[in-house]
Design a protein around this motif. Sequence first.
Motif, PDB file in Angstrom:
ATOM      1  N   GLU A  38     -14.185   1.518 -12.074  1.00  0.00           N
ATOM      2  CA  GLU A  38     -13.644   2.912 -12.052  1.00  0.00           C
ATOM      3  C   GLU A  38     -14.640   3.929 -12.654  1.00  0.00           C
ATOM      4  O   GLU A  38     -14.830   4.882 -11.914  1.00  0.00           O
ATOM      5  N   GLU A  39     -15.435   3.580 -13.702  1.00  0.00           N
ATOM      6  CA  GLU A  39     -16.241   4.506 -14.356  1.00  0.00           C
ATOM      7  C   GLU A  39     -17.568   4.537 -13.554  1.00  0.00           C
ATOM      8  O   GLU A  39     -17.943   5.392 -13.273  1.00  0.00           O
ATOM      9  N   GLU A  40     -17.981   3.337 -13.018  1.00  0.00           N
ATOM     10  CA  GLU A  40     -19.041   3.401 -12.042  1.00  0.00           C
ATOM     11  C   GLU A  40     -19.192   4.157 -10.729  1.00  0.00           C
ATOM     12  O   GLU A  40     -19.979   4.749 -10.405  1.00  0.00           O
ATOM     13  N   ASP A  42     -17.542   7.000  -9.148  1.00  0.00           N
ATOM     14  CA  ASP A  42     -17.040   8.162  -9.542  1.00  0.00           C
ATOM     15  C   ASP A  42     -16.719   9.105  -8.372  1.00  0.00           C
ATOM     16  O   ASP A  42     -16.186  10.350  -8.675  1.00  0.00           O
ATOM     17  N   ARG A  44     -18.669  10.685  -6.210  1.00  0.00           N
ATOM     18  CA  ARG A  44     -19.435  11.814  -6.004  1.00  0.00           C
ATOM     19  C   ARG A  44     -20.874  11.354  -5.195  1.00  0.00           C
ATOM     20  O   ARG A  44     -21.610  12.275  -4.933  1.00  0.00           O
ATOM     21  N   GLU A 131     -20.429   6.996 -23.519  1.00  0.00           N
ATOM     22  CA  GLU A 131     -19.972   6.890 -22.079  1.00  0.00           C
ATOM     23  C   GLU A 131     -19.800   5.589 -21.614  1.00  0.00           C
ATOM     24  O   GLU A 131     -20.719   4.830 -21.684  1.00  0.00           O
TER      25      GLU A 131
END
Length: 155
Positions: A38-40, A42, A44, A131
């Motif tokens: 989920e963090e990896e 994003d 975008r 982060e």
Amino acid sequence: MSEQAVFQVLLHEWQECEVQASLVRKIVFIDEQGVSLEEEMDGRDDQCVHAVAWSGNTAVGTGRLLPEGSIGRMAVLREYRGRKVGSLLLTALVESARSKGYAQVYLAAQEHALPFYLRHGFIPEGERFFEAGIAHVMMRRHLSGTKTQAPAAKE
């Protein structure tokens, strides 16, 4: 022949390199560093220019440039580290930003990678922050010969 000549770095839209770049990032960020999916991912990537380093038909490294001038998701497979792949990727992304007229680029560098980014003209800004559970430092590089400035924003 130098080792750099073995690698080719190409700029891609996400649709052209999604499978290969995602695999490199999964191996480096998720498998090696324990970053969550989920963090990896994003959401975008489709807005970015992606640099992919190729050794033949194999993607061995990747990075991206966001529209606001942020460089991120720099990842090189372990067996290709120390062979200038990261330098080739970073140079391609900086040149892409320069060609778009950005006055600067910035990034959130993992703390262990500070010497690498310093060698490429990036200057640390601010305090260390975490982060995805990893210590980072914001860094910025001003680009000469550009007309506009990408807005400063955090990736």
